[in-house]
Structures are given as structure tokens and as C-alpha cells.
Design a protein around this motif. Sequence first.
Motif, PDB file in Angstrom:
ATOM      1  N   SER A 278       0.632  -1.114   0.069  1.00 39.56           N
ATOM      2  CA  SER A 278       0.090  -0.066  -0.049  1.00 39.56           C
ATOM      3  C   SER A 278       0.790   1.403  -0.116  1.00 39.56           C
ATOM      4  O   SER A 278       0.423   2.334  -0.036  1.00 39.56           O
ATOM      5  N   ASN A 279       2.181   1.137   0.035  1.00 35.86           N
ATOM      6  CA  ASN A 279       3.065   2.388  -0.083  1.00 35.86           C
ATOM      7  C   ASN A 279       4.291   2.075  -1.028  1.00 35.86           C
ATOM      8  O   ASN A 279       5.364   2.266  -0.779  1.00 35.86           O
ATOM      9  N   SER A 280       3.617   1.802  -2.278  1.00 42.32           N
ATOM     10  CA  SER A 280       4.940   1.775  -3.244  1.00 42.32           C
ATOM     11  C   SER A 280       4.989   2.822  -4.468  1.00 42.32           C
ATOM     12  O   SER A 280       5.926   2.626  -5.079  1.00 42.32           O
ATOM     13  N   TYR A 281       4.247   3.863  -4.005  1.00 37.60           N
ATOM     14  CA  TYR A 281       4.507   5.097  -4.807  1.00 37.60           C
ATOM     15  C   TYR A 281       5.815   5.701  -4.820  1.00 37.60           C
ATOM     16  O   TYR A 281       6.488   5.523  -3.888  1.00 37.60           O
ATOM     17  N   GLN A 282       6.201   6.317  -5.840  1.00 37.49           N
ATOM     18  CA  GLN A 282       7.444   6.847  -5.965  1.00 37.49           C
ATOM     19  C   GLN A 282       7.675   8.297  -5.701  1.00 37.49           C
ATOM     20  O   GLN A 282       6.667   8.862  -5.657  1.00 37.49           O
ATOM     21  N   SER A 285       5.996  11.099  -8.367  1.00 39.31           N
ATOM     22  CA  SER A 285       4.577  10.654  -8.631  1.00 39.31           C
ATOM     23  C   SER A 285       3.435  11.529  -8.245  1.00 39.31           C
ATOM     24  O   SER A 285       3.829  12.297  -7.131  1.00 39.31           O
ATOM     25  N   ARG A 286       2.454  11.427  -8.683  1.00 43.46           N
ATOM     26  CA  ARG A 286       1.451  12.217  -8.152  1.00 43.46           C
ATOM     27  C   ARG A 286       0.899  11.803  -6.884  1.00 43.46           C
ATOM     28  O   ARG A 286       0.507  13.082  -6.330  1.00 43.46           O
ATOM     29  N   GLU A 287       0.967  10.542  -6.391  1.00 38.87           N
ATOM     30  CA  GLU A 287       0.371  10.179  -5.253  1.00 38.87           C
ATOM     31  C   GLU A 287       1.264  10.863  -4.066  1.00 38.87           C
ATOM     32  O   GLU A 287       0.820  11.350  -3.094  1.00 38.87           O
ATOM     33  N   PHE A 288       2.603  10.946  -4.310  1.00 37.57           N
ATOM     34  CA  PHE A 288       3.552  11.477  -3.483  1.00 37.57           C
ATOM     35  C   PHE A 288       3.077  12.847  -3.359  1.00 37.57           C
ATOM     36  O   PHE A 288       3.244  13.600  -2.325  1.00 37.57           O
ATOM     37  N   ASP A 290       0.519  14.554  -3.591  1.00 41.09           N
ATOM     38  CA  ASP A 290      -0.901  14.644  -2.996  1.00 41.09           C
ATOM     39  C   ASP A 290      -0.820  14.363  -1.736  1.00 41.09           C
ATOM     40  O   ASP A 290      -1.209  15.192  -0.725  1.00 41.09           O
ATOM     41  N   ARG A 291       0.267  13.299  -1.167  1.00 38.27           N
ATOM     42  CA  ARG A 291       0.538  13.161   0.292  1.00 38.27           C
ATOM     43  C   ARG A 291       1.464  14.198   1.032  1.00 38.27           C
ATOM     44  O   ARG A 291       1.051  14.484   1.922  1.00 38.27           O
ATOM     45  N   ARG A 508      -4.069   7.795   4.791  1.00 37.65           N
ATOM     46  CA  ARG A 508      -3.349   8.843   4.448  1.00 37.65           C
ATOM     47  C   ARG A 508      -2.817   9.544   5.397  1.00 37.65           C
ATOM     48  O   ARG A 508      -3.065   9.326   6.591  1.00 37.65           O
TER      49      ARG A 508
END
Length: 529
Positions: A278-282, A285-288, A290-291, A508
Motif C-alpha cells: 500500500s506504500n509503493s508510490y515513487q 509521482s502524483r500520489e507523493f 498529493d500526500r 493517508r
Amino acid sequence: MSSSNLAVLNALDTARTQWYHATAVIIAGMGFFTDAYDLFCISAVSKLLGRLYYYDPTTGTPGKLPTNVNNAVTGVALVGTLSGQLVFGWLGDKMGRKNVYGLTLIIMAICAIGSGISFGSSAKSVIGTLCFFRFWLGFGIGGDYPLSATIMSEYANKKTRGKFIAAVFAMQGVGIIFAGLVSLILSGIFLAGYRAVPFSRDPILSTQPQADFLWRIVLMLGALPAILTYYWRTKMPETGRYTALIEGNAKKAAVDMGRVLDIDIQDEPDKLSEIKASNSYQLLSREFFDRHGYHLIGTMSTWFLLDIAFYSQNLTQKDIFPAMGLTKPAVDVSALEEVYETSLAMFIVALLGTFPGYWFTVFYIESLGRFFIQLMGFIMMSAFMLIMGIFYEDLKEHKKWLFALLYGLTFFFANFGPNSTTFVLPAELFPTRLRSTCHAFSAAAGKAGAMIGAFVVQSYTVDENVKKIKYALLTLSFTNMLGVCFTFFLSETKGKSLEEISGEDGGRNSTSTAARRLASWQGQHREVI
């Protein structure tokens, strides 16, 4: 405590404060002691280098480093530090915190000795060799920032994590004190053996032959604490968070941390697999973004703005001290006496202004919080610099001790403020597999600000021009107010686990920024309209 977190991480978060915490603070802190000594001892002896290598017989005055040479000597280590932060920060996430932790000390020890034995038959060759070694000295120093902060944050429990990270950084204050103290003691020893010779106003005769030994010994002594600390760094186990969340070895993490905490810990390999999935984003990346995008903008910008002021203050002390009446004009003292007076002033300011600020942060960071301390520090620094800038001529001519007090208070609130919290927050806000890298980005942004202080602001103060110094102080006041604004991109982290802050525990990240809340409010407001 998050029930979805690994048992080994919960054990670290809830562990009582014990001897291994103190050991980690000492081992990591001695690196910062060395860092500060190596970076700031140059301020005590840089004027001496001018007397030794840049005397111009046509002027009839003591020699002085040209502005570009002065900037290079005092600032080249900062360029190396920025480079080292980025390289070692990335390596810390890829190879492990422990695996590269001792290498930084080896580089620092070798290059501190190399700085002292800088050789050559001309001023250009001696200064060039010195700059070469100080660049690589800075490279090793740079590695200490992300590695020490990350290791301490991942070892600490969540109730006292801020205290421990701040205590590691507070050793910088001790290093600054020793930079002044060592220079003071050594110049005093050399002076004691030279008292029998009357002072000469001749620029050549006033530069005693012992002076060439003095600056070399001061620089080489920076290798000693690095050498003494190396063995203990090699004995530290890898952090449980790196072993579990990056290497994916839940069993080894449980065994290592169980041995450190003296308890039995379940390894929970199945739960670890879920957390990693569940924590594989780089990083890119957009997810990084956003977070953690607001957080990274906040940590980089505030550290950048802070270091413009902080390093400008430290590296230009030797030029500000005469204005405060703490040192005599160069033409009235010998070379050794000038080093003695500069070192004494540097020691007093560090002892009364710089040092207490660090430890106020250690004592109050868990009660007042990181956000409040950083905001307060930036505001107070800005206010004191504004006053010094507006009333500089009057303070310089008629109220020297008030000037010295205001100058000391800027150091106090830098350290009981953003100089400490900008080090703490990047070690807490980001996920484990990117923590060292993000701290490196933040620290490197700080060193970019320090380079502006060394290469730009210092150019305005090196000739002691009243208008230029006023302009520099007013500009620094403005940069500190910008720091106030960018602090609102950050979040309060006290009392939370690292996984709760970053969202690695399955949710999150729970630490919203003021900027994010404002953006959310604006979106809702537009919908209402």
C-alpha cells in the motif's frame, strides 16, 4: 497507536526512554559537533590567512583576503555539503542508513587533516589546496545531515522523538562554541610565548611566524572527534524501520530491535507485505505530491530562507565584531591578537546566544510543538534584524552593547526556532523509504541558502561598509518573514508515530498543512458561490 502498524514499530514508538536512546544521541550528535566545528572554525582564522598570504606592501596595512578569495575559503565547504547531502541522502534510502554512516566520518577526518597541511609555494596554491580539501570536508559533513536525522527519528519513541532529534542537532551549538574556544586557547598559548617581543605596527612584523602554525592546527583538530566516533557508528544496528519497511525483512527487524529494547517482538511478515504493497508510490509521482508535496515545499523553502540568515550571521561575525566594539581594528593588533579577539568574541556570542537556543528547543519542542517554535523563531529573528538594520549607525557608534545584545538574540531565536525545527521536521514528515532522500533535499535547499549567505551577503559586509551592512540586515529581515509564510506549508508532528504522520500505517497522512486547509476551504467556498 495504530493497530494496523507492525509490532516492531509499535514497540519502538512506545518504548520507555533508556540507555540506547542516549547512546544514539551521543553517536549521532558527535557527528554534528564535528560538522559545526569544521564549518565555523574557518571564521576564526580567515582574517589570519589574509595577513599571511595577501599582504600588499604598497598599502602599508595588514593583509586582507580579496572578497572572492574570502568567499571561496568560507563558502566552498558549503558547496561540498550540499553535494554530500544529496548523495548520502539517496544512498541512505538505497543502501541503508548504517552502511554509509561511518563513511562520512572517514571523509571528514581525512579532509580536516588535509585542510591543515595545505601546501604550496604561493598564496594561490595554498588557498587552492585548502579549498580543495574543504570542499570534500563539506561533502562528508553533508552526509551527516540526512543520516543522523533519519537514524535518530527511526530509533526514538513518539513521545520524545522531537527532543532526541533536536538534541542531536544541538551538538552543533557545542561545536560552534569549541570552534571559538580552541582558536582562543591556541592563539593565547602562542601569544604567551610572544609577549616578550613588543608589538610593531609594521604589517609584516605584526604577523608572527607562529601564525602559520595556528590556523593549520585549528583546522586539523576537527579530525579528532570524527576519529573517536567512527568505531561506535560501525557498531550501531540498522534501524528497524529500514530493515522492515525497505528491506522487507520483518524477522530481522524484530530480532534486532528486540535485542536493543530487551523484549520479544513478533515479526508479522504478512502484515509487512500489506504495508509495503500500500506504500509503493515513487518520489516523482502524483500520489507523493498529493500526500507530501506541501510538506516538501515547506521543508525546502523554510530551510533555504533560514540558512541565508543563519550562515550570513555566522560567517560574517569577524566583520560585524569590530562594529560592535568586540574586537579592535586590524592595524592596532598583531595577527595572533586579532585571532584571539575574534575567537573570544565568537565564543561569547556562541555561549550566551547560540548555545542556549538549541537547548531551549530540546526542552520545549514536545510541549510547544515544532510549528509554533519555528514560527516564533522566524518572527523574532526578523524583528531583531529589522531593528539592527534601521538603527545600525546609532547602534554602531553609541550603543555597541545593545547592538551586541540584539545580535546575540538573533542567534538565540534562530536556534530556539527554525534552525532546529527545519532539521527535525523533514525527519518526521516523509515515508520511510524516502525519508533520507527528502531530508537531503530539504537540507540541500538550506545549503543553497547558506551559499547565498557566503557568496552574496558576505560580499556586502566584508569591507565593513555601513550602507552595505544596513542593506544586508534589512534583506535578511525580509527573508525571515518569508520563512514565516512558508512555515504554513508544514504540519505539527508531535505525539504521533512516523507511520501515522506519513500514512504508512494504512491511511493517508493525517498531518494536514495550513496551506492545504486553505486550498480545501477555497474549493468549498467556490462551490457555495
